[in-house]
Design a protein around this motif. Sequence first.
Motif, PDB file in Angstrom:
ATOM      1  N   SER A  52       0.906  -1.242   0.019  1.00  0.00           N
ATOM      2  CA  SER A  52       0.071   0.017  -0.090  1.00  0.00           C
ATOM      3  C   SER A  52       0.937   1.074  -0.113  1.00  0.00           C
ATOM      4  CB  SER A  52      -0.799  -0.031   1.066  1.00  0.00           C
ATOM      5  OG  SER A  52      -1.809  -1.073   1.416  1.00  0.00           O
ATOM      6  N   ARG A  57      -9.668  -1.019  -4.715  1.00  0.00           N
ATOM      7  CA  ARG A  57      -8.244  -0.935  -4.342  1.00  0.00           C
ATOM      8  C   ARG A  57      -7.843   0.489  -3.827  1.00  0.00           C
ATOM      9  NH1 ARG A  57      -4.178  -2.175  -7.681  1.00  0.00           N
ATOM     10  NH2 ARG A  57      -5.353  -1.500  -9.614  1.00  0.00           N
ATOM     11  N   PHE A  58      -8.373   1.569  -4.521  1.00  0.00           N
ATOM     12  CA  PHE A  58      -7.861   2.798  -4.192  1.00  0.00           C
ATOM     13  C   PHE A  58      -8.971   3.446  -3.604  1.00  0.00           C
ATOM     14  CE2 PHE A  58      -4.444   3.493  -7.859  1.00  0.00           C
ATOM     15  CZ  PHE A  58      -3.719   2.064  -7.383  1.00  0.00           C
ATOM     16  N   LEU A 102      -1.441  -3.199  -4.335  1.00  0.00           N
ATOM     17  CA  LEU A 102      -0.946  -2.553  -5.657  1.00  0.00           C
ATOM     18  C   LEU A 102      -0.429  -3.829  -6.524  1.00  0.00           C
ATOM     19  CD1 LEU A 102       0.571   0.445  -3.757  1.00  0.00           C
ATOM     20  CD2 LEU A 102      -0.771   0.551  -5.948  1.00  0.00           C
ATOM     21  N   LYS A 103      -0.563  -3.458  -7.899  1.00  0.00           N
ATOM     22  CA  LYS A 103      -0.074  -4.341  -8.788  1.00  0.00           C
ATOM     23  C   LYS A 103       1.035  -3.783  -9.548  1.00  0.00           C
ATOM     24  CE  LYS A 103      -4.939  -5.997  -9.228  1.00  0.00           C
ATOM     25  NZ  LYS A 103      -6.125  -6.251 -10.310  1.00  0.00           N
ATOM     26  N   MET A 150      -3.834   3.947  -1.756  1.00  0.00           N
ATOM     27  CA  MET A 150      -3.642   2.744  -2.836  1.00  0.00           C
ATOM     28  C   MET A 150      -3.225   1.551  -1.884  1.00  0.00           C
ATOM     29  SD  MET A 150      -1.781   4.800  -5.735  1.00  0.00           S
ATOM     30  CE  MET A 150      -0.162   4.940  -4.837  1.00  0.00           C
ATOM     31  N   ASN A 151      -4.359   0.482  -2.084  1.00  0.00           N
ATOM     32  CA  ASN A 151      -4.106  -0.726  -1.520  1.00  0.00           C
ATOM     33  C   ASN A 151      -3.924  -1.943  -2.463  1.00  0.00           C
ATOM     34  OD1 ASN A 151      -4.113   0.261   1.127  1.00  0.00           O
ATOM     35  ND2 ASN A 151      -6.411   0.156   1.056  1.00  0.00           N
ATOM     36  N   VAL A 189       5.656  -0.285  -8.497  1.00  0.00           N
ATOM     37  CA  VAL A 189       5.332  -1.499  -7.737  1.00  0.00           C
ATOM     38  C   VAL A 189       6.277  -2.775  -8.430  1.00  0.00           C
ATOM     39  CG1 VAL A 189       3.455  -3.041  -7.149  1.00  0.00           C
ATOM     40  CG2 VAL A 189       2.899  -0.666  -7.681  1.00  0.00           C
ATOM     41  N   ASP A 220       0.315  -0.898 -11.665  1.00  0.00           N
ATOM     42  CA  ASP A 220      -0.042   0.335 -11.241  1.00  0.00           C
ATOM     43  C   ASP A 220       1.072   1.299 -11.364  1.00  0.00           C
ATOM     44  OD1 ASP A 220      -1.972  -1.400  -8.693  1.00  0.00           O
ATOM     45  OD2 ASP A 220      -2.883  -0.133 -10.286  1.00  0.00           O
ATOM     46  N   THR A 221       2.295   0.613 -11.611  1.00  0.00           N
ATOM     47  CA  THR A 221       3.429   1.593 -12.022  1.00  0.00           C
ATOM     48  C   THR A 221       3.268   2.794 -12.727  1.00  0.00           C
ATOM     49  OG1 THR A 221       4.949  -0.116 -11.113  1.00  0.00           O
ATOM     50  CG2 THR A 221       5.718   1.646 -12.679  1.00  0.00           C
ATOM     51  N   VAL A 241      -9.165   0.489 -10.655  1.00  0.00           N
ATOM     52  CA  VAL A 241      -8.764   0.600  -9.530  1.00  0.00           C
ATOM     53  C   VAL A 241      -9.768   0.593  -8.334  1.00  0.00           C
ATOM     54  CG1 VAL A 241      -6.885   2.275 -10.209  1.00  0.00           C
ATOM     55  CG2 VAL A 241      -8.985   3.070  -9.241  1.00  0.00           C
TER      56      VAL A 241
END
Length: 123
Positions: free
Chosen positions: A17, A67-68, A86-87, A83-84, A121, A90-91, A64
């Motif tokens: 996160s 998750r966000f 994360l993948k 932001m949880n 990420v 998501d970079t 998102v």
Amino acid sequence: QVQLVESGGGLVQAGGSLRLSCAASGRSFSSYAMGWFRQAPGKEREFVAAVSTSGSRTVYADSVKGRFTASRDNAKNTVYLQMNSLKPEDTAVYYCAARKLTIANIQRNYDYWGQGTQVTVSS
């Protein structure tokens, strides 16, 4: 005129996160809807989330959702993006933006932009 400065980016492992902050200076912050956008390498900038002037309404990109979480503190002139889960996808460089009054998910509707903060990420 509104000046925006993002912070909170960094390197995190997948599943982790981060919380981004965007501090605004200028007048009448509470009269601006705030948006979050991101741009990954080689891709166009895309909408992530937006929050209404009062914070009572939020909208999210499908990628998102769940998750966000976007929120704001008008007393601190600050908007947040939690932001949880994360993948790696998501970079990106994350930008906050401001527009008068109404919430929107289209970047051309935003008048003021921050300089961005990098989120990376790792898998």
